[in-house]
Design a protein around this motif. Structure first.
Motif, PDB file in Angstrom:
ATOM      1  N   LEU A  29       0.952  -1.168   0.079  1.00 25.15           N
ATOM      2  CA  LEU A  29      -0.216   0.092  -0.129  1.00 25.15           C
ATOM      3  C   LEU A  29       0.861   1.449  -0.010  1.00 25.15           C
ATOM      4  CD1 LEU A  29      -2.922   1.082   0.281  1.00 25.15           C
ATOM      5  CD2 LEU A  29      -2.603   1.134   2.732  1.00 25.15           C
ATOM      6  N   LEU A  57      -9.375  -0.888   3.241  1.00 25.64           N
ATOM      7  CA  LEU A  57      -8.035  -0.275   2.980  1.00 25.64           C
ATOM      8  C   LEU A  57      -7.470   0.653   3.807  1.00 25.64           C
ATOM      9  CD1 LEU A  57      -8.934   0.736  -0.935  1.00 25.64           C
ATOM     10  CD2 LEU A  57      -7.242  -1.022  -0.086  1.00 25.64           C
ATOM     11  N   TRP A  58      -8.621   1.338   4.611  1.00 27.34           N
ATOM     12  CA  TRP A  58      -8.204   2.236   5.727  1.00 27.34           C
ATOM     13  C   TRP A  58      -7.455   1.498   6.833  1.00 27.34           C
ATOM     14  CZ3 TRP A  58      -7.453   7.231   6.338  1.00 27.34           C
ATOM     15  CH2 TRP A  58      -7.284   7.690   7.544  1.00 27.34           C
ATOM     16  N   ALA A  71      -3.669   0.612   6.153  1.00 27.88           N
ATOM     17  CA  ALA A  71      -3.014   1.723   6.342  1.00 27.88           C
ATOM     18  C   ALA A  71      -2.572   1.813   7.783  1.00 27.88           C
ATOM     19  CB  ALA A  71      -3.506   3.004   5.687  1.00 27.88           C
ATOM     20  N   VAL A  72      -3.747   1.923   8.463  1.00 30.54           N
ATOM     21  CA  VAL A  72      -3.637   2.163   9.921  1.00 30.54           C
ATOM     22  C   VAL A  72      -2.816   1.137  10.586  1.00 30.54           C
ATOM     23  CG1 VAL A  72      -4.935   1.952  12.099  1.00 30.54           C
ATOM     24  CG2 VAL A  72      -5.815   3.426  10.159  1.00 30.54           C
ATOM     25  N   GLN A  73      -2.872  -0.173  10.312  1.00 31.21           N
ATOM     26  CA  GLN A  73      -2.301  -1.021  10.827  1.00 31.21           C
ATOM     27  C   GLN A  73      -0.658  -0.914  10.531  1.00 31.21           C
ATOM     28  OE1 GLN A  73      -2.403  -5.541   9.470  1.00 31.21           O
ATOM     29  NE2 GLN A  73      -2.589  -5.987  11.429  1.00 31.21           N
ATOM     30  N   GLU A  74      -0.492  -0.616   9.114  1.00 24.36           N
ATOM     31  CA  GLU A  74       1.022  -0.271   8.885  1.00 24.36           C
ATOM     32  C   GLU A  74       1.459   0.626   9.706  1.00 24.36           C
ATOM     33  OE1 GLU A  74       3.398  -1.619   5.844  1.00 24.36           O
ATOM     34  OE2 GLU A  74       1.706  -2.218   6.614  1.00 24.36           O
ATOM     35  N   LEU A  75       0.769   1.492   9.984  1.00 26.57           N
ATOM     36  CA  LEU A  75       1.306   2.926  10.726  1.00 26.57           C
ATOM     37  C   LEU A  75       1.651   2.415  12.249  1.00 26.57           C
ATOM     38  CD1 LEU A  75       1.643   5.713  10.725  1.00 26.57           C
ATOM     39  CD2 LEU A  75      -0.299   6.356  11.410  1.00 26.57           C
ATOM     40  N   ALA A 105       4.715   0.421  12.191  1.00 30.61           N
ATOM     41  CA  ALA A 105       5.793   1.198  11.880  1.00 30.61           C
ATOM     42  C   ALA A 105       6.271   2.231  13.275  1.00 30.61           C
ATOM     43  CB  ALA A 105       5.508   2.256  10.744  1.00 30.61           C
ATOM     44  N   HIS A 106       5.497   2.439  13.881  1.00 27.24           N
ATOM     45  CA  HIS A 106       5.589   3.121  15.377  1.00 27.24           C
ATOM     46  C   HIS A 106       6.270   2.139  16.358  1.00 27.24           C
ATOM     47  CE1 HIS A 106       2.722   6.709  14.717  1.00 27.24           C
ATOM     48  NE2 HIS A 106       3.969   7.091  14.836  1.00 27.24           N
ATOM     49  N   ASP A 107       5.602   0.895  16.268  1.00 28.46           N
ATOM     50  CA  ASP A 107       6.180  -0.276  17.212  1.00 28.46           C
ATOM     51  C   ASP A 107       7.598  -0.469  16.819  1.00 28.46           C
ATOM     52  OD1 ASP A 107       3.797  -0.316  18.652  1.00 28.46           O
ATOM     53  OD2 ASP A 107       2.844  -2.079  17.531  1.00 28.46           O
ATOM     54  N   LYS A 161       5.703   7.840  23.540  1.00 24.13           N
ATOM     55  CA  LYS A 161       5.285   6.793  24.343  1.00 24.13           C
ATOM     56  C   LYS A 161       6.248   6.566  25.476  1.00 24.13           C
ATOM     57  CE  LYS A 161       2.841   4.144  20.616  1.00 24.13           C
ATOM     58  NZ  LYS A 161       2.712   2.797  20.102  1.00 24.13           N
ATOM     59  N   VAL A 182      -6.395   5.458  14.180  1.00 25.20           N
ATOM     60  CA  VAL A 182      -7.430   4.077  13.513  1.00 25.20           C
ATOM     61  C   VAL A 182      -8.393   3.847  14.380  1.00 25.20           C
ATOM     62  CG1 VAL A 182      -6.975   2.049  12.702  1.00 25.20           C
ATOM     63  CG2 VAL A 182      -5.085   3.169  12.642  1.00 25.20           C
ATOM     64  N   TRP A 184      -6.895  11.115   3.998  1.00 24.68           N
ATOM     65  CA  TRP A 184      -6.012  10.129   3.652  1.00 24.68           C
ATOM     66  C   TRP A 184      -4.439  10.771   3.571  1.00 24.68           C
ATOM     67  CZ3 TRP A 184      -6.365   5.090   3.105  1.00 24.68           C
ATOM     68  CH2 TRP A 184      -5.144   4.193   2.467  1.00 24.68           C
ATOM     69  N   LEU A 224       2.802   8.072   7.794  1.00 23.99           N
ATOM     70  CA  LEU A 224       3.223   6.571   7.539  1.00 23.99           C
ATOM     71  C   LEU A 224       4.668   6.753   6.983  1.00 23.99           C
ATOM     72  CD1 LEU A 224       2.989   3.480   7.637  1.00 23.99           C
ATOM     73  CD2 LEU A 224       1.775   3.648   5.603  1.00 23.99           C
ATOM     74  N   ALA A 278       7.036   7.883   9.572  1.00 24.66           N
ATOM     75  CA  ALA A 278       7.525   6.864  10.669  1.00 24.66           C
ATOM     76  C   ALA A 278       8.594   5.853   9.978  1.00 24.66           C
ATOM     77  CB  ALA A 278       6.106   5.797  10.925  1.00 24.66           C
ATOM     78  N   HIS A 279       8.379   5.518   8.836  1.00 28.38           N
ATOM     79  CA  HIS A 279       9.213   4.729   8.201  1.00 28.38           C
ATOM     80  C   HIS A 279      10.568   5.584   8.070  1.00 28.38           C
ATOM     81  CE1 HIS A 279       6.545   2.108   5.817  1.00 28.38           C
ATOM     82  NE2 HIS A 279       6.877   1.482   6.532  1.00 28.38           N
ATOM     83  N   ALA A 308      12.275   5.320  11.374  1.00 29.77           N
ATOM     84  CA  ALA A 308      12.868   3.993  11.615  1.00 29.77           C
ATOM     85  C   ALA A 308      14.216   3.870  10.982  1.00 29.77           C
ATOM     86  CB  ALA A 308      11.844   2.903  11.194  1.00 29.77           C
TER      87      ALA A 308
END
Lengths: 224, 224
Positions: free
Chosen positions: A87, A127-128, A131-135, A138-140, B66, B89, B128, B135, B138-139, B142
């Motif tokens: 994505l 799709l949203w 994107a959110v899960q990806e974000l 990335a933070h984790d 965090k 999210v 969006w 995102l 965030a990348h 990292a």
DNA sequence: CGTGCAGTTGAGCAAATTCAACGCTTGTGG
DNA sequence: CCACAAGCGTTGAATTTGCTCAACTGCACG
């Protein structure tokens, strides 16, 4: 700073001609898409290629990564069966993707999905969600990278255990080098940390890629 | 691993009563929202609070972060005038936000924006866009964290220069501790790296928070 | 059987952290 | 106005952590 190992020969992915046009398999988001085989270490897409597809892992495992100009490689994420990747915000991919092991990947045309999302709220929501899960991941991941070597390994193992159906015993699909590049460490440090965790009887290592979590509580405590 | 400094007394944000109800100012996305003042080190929202608003920096600067259970703090991002933050999210915030300096922040009701997005494609697109930018940042973050201390500092300075209108001379709104927690270093290492860059005449430091980029080319070269 | 790849282990080294001291500025109270 | 404390930043010395370089093992494959 560690250098990525000599970039192992990365083969090109199977061409579009490999698409199994005659066997319709309803997979991927909303049944869109066709599964396609990728061999170990094959490129699925490259940085700066146009992002025409979304991808879903059916079988196998995938890594996405970027390479710094001096050769260091940062793996941004691993994708396991069920995960969706590729994505992008813009027109182009901002990282490369390769199959870690022989994999089956569903390709879904971006334009098809976007058109579908216009009409179907479920698709748009999906799709949203992706994107959110990806974000969140990335933070984790960034949170991982401020920890000590052993804490990173522990966090990695716990993440893998959780994503592999919360298994206590599992096979890692990726090499030590992949783990090192994901965690920002060297293979040697990764290897030593595994050995230390085994010595502390927090884990067992029947084979280098076969992990058994022996003492989950101890591990959580080591995870900061 | 460094510990975050003794959490400096974080005041609560100005209450809703502070909202300037009588002076309508058309700001924020699609003119939605009201600017609200926050003092230095005030909390804007906390982790696990429900995410009812989106926020836009008008004046000042904001950090989101965090905290690990042992006190280490990871700053996920800095937000400068024009930046939007607080997008989540799920229902809850996954990190905390504080004003770095006295700031003016526009609060936009999430429900209002979402309703608006249903009808207005521009608003939906903007949301969006914000998610995608987040995102990407965030990348990049990292990617920062696998570099050496000096490379992180250089990358940080170049990022700030770019985001502050590509200025060659600028004021940093944040403390050394904030920079350290963003880059995964200690304040001492941050300080030393600044000194080294100055000694190498890559930058000038008229005051500890006033940066002048003296040799951008040399800096880019140090950025890996 | 030899070659190559993946992983482990050891010794020495470099980078960043820890601990500690100190300087500068700011704000407070006598 | 001065004294003093607090916050922020810098610097130095000692220590620790993880990296580099190198050797070695086990295993798969031709």
């Amino acid at each position: 700073m560690q250098l990525a190992t000599q970039m192992t020969d990365v083969k090109r992915g199977a061409g579009a001609s490999d698409l199994r046009k005659n066997t319709y398999v309803p997979v991927g988001i909303a049944g869109v898409g066709v599964p396609m085989p990728f061999q170990r270490n094959t490129e699925i897409f490259g940085e700066e290629e146009t992002a025409d597809y979304l991808y879903m892992v059916v079988e196998g495992a995938v890594r996405t990564y970027k390479v710094l100009n001096d050769g260091r490689r940062q793996i941004s994420a691993f994708y396991l069966p069920g995960d969706i990747f590729g994505l992008e915000v813009g027109k182009e991919h901002t990282c490369s993707a390769e199959a870690i092991s022989d994999s089956s990947i569903v390709l879904m045309r971006r334009s098809t999905l976007l058109a579908l999302a216009e009409k179907d709220g479920d698709v748009a929501r999906k799709l949203w969600e992706v994107a959110v899960q990806e974000l969140g991941r990335a933070h984790d991941h960034a949170l991982l990278l401020i920890k000590s070597a052993q804490e990173r390994i522990v966090a990695f193992l716990l993440e893998m255990a959780e994503r592999l159906h919360d298994a206590t015993s599992f096979q890692l699909p990726m090499s030590r080098q992949d783990i090192a590049d994901y965690l920002g460490l060297t293979i040697e440090t990764v290897s030593r940390s595994f050995t230390q965790l085994e010595a502390a009887s927090a884990i067992e290592l029947p084979a280098s890629r076969h992990i058994i979590l022996r003492n989950r509580f101890a591990l959580s405590r080591l995870n900061a």
